[in-house]
Design an enzyme around this catalytic site. Structure first.
Site, mmCIF file in Angstrom:
data_model
loop_
_atom_site.group_PDB
_atom_site.id
_atom_site.type_symbol
_atom_site.label_atom_id
_atom_site.label_comp_id
_atom_site.label_asym_id
_atom_site.label_seq_id
_atom_site.Cartn_x
_atom_site.Cartn_y
_atom_site.Cartn_z
ATOM 1 N N TYR A 90 31.906 62.667 11.610
ATOM 2 C CA TYR A 90 31.072 62.278 12.957
ATOM 3 C C TYR A 90 32.547 62.934 13.596
ATOM 4 O O TYR A 90 32.336 63.598 14.537
ATOM 5 C CB TYR A 90 31.032 60.927 13.558
ATOM 6 C CG TYR A 90 29.110 60.780 13.463
ATOM 7 C CD1 TYR A 90 27.770 61.344 13.655
ATOM 8 C CD2 TYR A 90 28.986 59.757 12.312
ATOM 9 C CE1 TYR A 90 27.030 61.149 13.412
ATOM 10 C CE2 TYR A 90 27.811 59.583 11.902
ATOM 11 C CZ TYR A 90 26.304 60.040 12.576
ATOM 12 O OH TYR A 90 25.331 59.052 11.669
ATOM 13 N N ASN A 111 18.857 66.748 17.304
ATOM 14 C CA ASN A 111 19.006 67.841 16.689
ATOM 15 C C ASN A 111 17.822 68.204 16.727
ATOM 16 O O ASN A 111 16.772 67.225 15.745
ATOM 17 C CB ASN A 111 19.596 67.756 14.723
ATOM 18 C CG ASN A 111 19.374 68.894 14.061
ATOM 19 O OD1 ASN A 111 18.744 69.674 14.073
ATOM 20 N ND2 ASN A 111 19.515 68.844 12.814
ATOM 21 N N CYS A 119 21.624 67.604 9.896
ATOM 22 C CA CYS A 119 22.488 66.850 10.365
ATOM 23 C C CYS A 119 22.318 65.272 9.256
ATOM 24 O O CYS A 119 23.198 64.294 9.316
ATOM 25 C CB CYS A 119 21.778 65.927 11.256
ATOM 26 S SG CYS A 119 20.004 65.824 11.888
ATOM 27 N N HIS A 120 21.232 65.466 8.103
ATOM 28 C CA HIS A 120 21.851 63.703 7.218
ATOM 29 C C HIS A 120 23.480 63.729 6.477
ATOM 30 O O HIS A 120 23.323 63.160 5.240
ATOM 31 C CB HIS A 120 20.970 64.431 5.865
ATOM 32 C CG HIS A 120 20.479 65.439 5.246
ATOM 33 N ND1 HIS A 120 19.641 66.813 5.848
ATOM 34 C CD2 HIS A 120 20.709 65.699 4.049
ATOM 35 C CE1 HIS A 120 19.563 67.757 4.972
ATOM 36 N NE2 HIS A 120 20.667 66.890 3.541
ATOM 37 N N GLU A 147 20.004 66.421 -3.403
ATOM 38 C CA GLU A 147 20.765 68.004 -2.850
ATOM 39 C C GLU A 147 22.212 66.875 -4.502
ATOM 40 O O GLU A 147 22.442 68.324 -5.340
ATOM 41 C CB GLU A 147 21.912 67.678 -1.202
ATOM 42 C CG GLU A 147 20.848 67.922 -0.926
ATOM 43 C CD GLU A 147 21.537 68.017 0.662
ATOM 44 O OE1 GLU A 147 21.031 68.294 1.478
ATOM 45 O OE2 GLU A 147 22.714 67.709 0.897
#
Length: 160
Positions: A90, A111, A119-120, A147
Site C-alpha cells: 500500500y 475499486n 487491487c489483489h 498468476e
C-alpha cells in the site's frame, strides 16, 4: 448497475458480472446479474477473463472507465501498472499516487472493476492485507497464486 448492459460468468472465485456503459467496462461485481445483455465488448471481456482463469493469458486489453475521484483514479492507474504475479505494498502505491497507505487501502476497497484493475496485487508491509472482493482473503490468495503458477509454468497453464 441497473439499466446498463451486463454479462455474468462463472469463475473459480465465484460468479461475477461485468457492466458496460458507452463502450467502456465500468464495473465488475461479485454475483450473478439479474439482467443479461451480451455486447461485443462484454463478450470480449468475458473471453479475456476466461483466458485469465484458464491460465492462457494474464493480460487484459479492455477499455476501462472506473468512476471515482481523481485520487482514486490515480491509485487505480498505479494498480494497473503492477505486472501479473507481482505485488506492491500500500505504501508503494502511495508513493506513486500520493496519499497514505490508508488512503490507498480505501481506494482499493472502492475499486469498481476488481481483477481487471488488480487491487489483489496490493499487500500490506507485513502480509497480505485485506481484500473486499469475493470471499475476501481466500479470493486474493487464489488470484495471486494463479498468476504465480501461470508465470512459473513452462507452457503457461497453471499447475495444480
Amino acid at each position: 448497475m441497473p439499466g446498463l448492459p451486463q454479462l455474468s460468468l462463472h469463475t473459480p472465485v465465484g460468479d461475477i458480472t461485468l457492466s458496460e456503459e458507452d463502450g467502456w467496462i465500468v464495473a465488475l461485481d461479485w454475483g450473478w446479474g439479474r439482467d443479461q445483455a451480451e455486447t461485443e465488448l462484454l463478450r470480449r471481456a468475458s473471453d479475456q477473463l476466461n483466458a485469465y482463469f484458464d491460465g492462457q493469458s494474464l493480460g487484459f486489453d479492455l477499455p476501462l472507465a472506473p468512476q471515482g475521484s481523481p485520487y482514486r483514479r490515480r491509485v487505480w492507474d498505479a494498480l494497473r501498472a503492477i505486472p501479473p504475479g507481482e505485488t506492491r505494498t500500500y505504501q508503494d502505491i502511495a508513493r506513486v499516487a500520493g496519499g497514505s497507505a490508508r488512503s490507498v487501502g480505501g481506494a482499493n476497497g472502492a475499486n469498481p472493476i476488481p481483477i481487471l484493475i488488480p487491487c489483489h496485487r496490493v499487500v500490506a508491509t507485513g502480509g497480505l492485507g485485506g481484500y473486499s472482493g469475493g470471499d475476501g482473503l481466500p479470493t486474493k490468495r487464489y488470484l495471486l497464486d494463479l498468476e504465480r503458477r501461470v508465470l512459473a509454468s513452462p507452457n503457461g497453464l497453471p499447475g495444480r
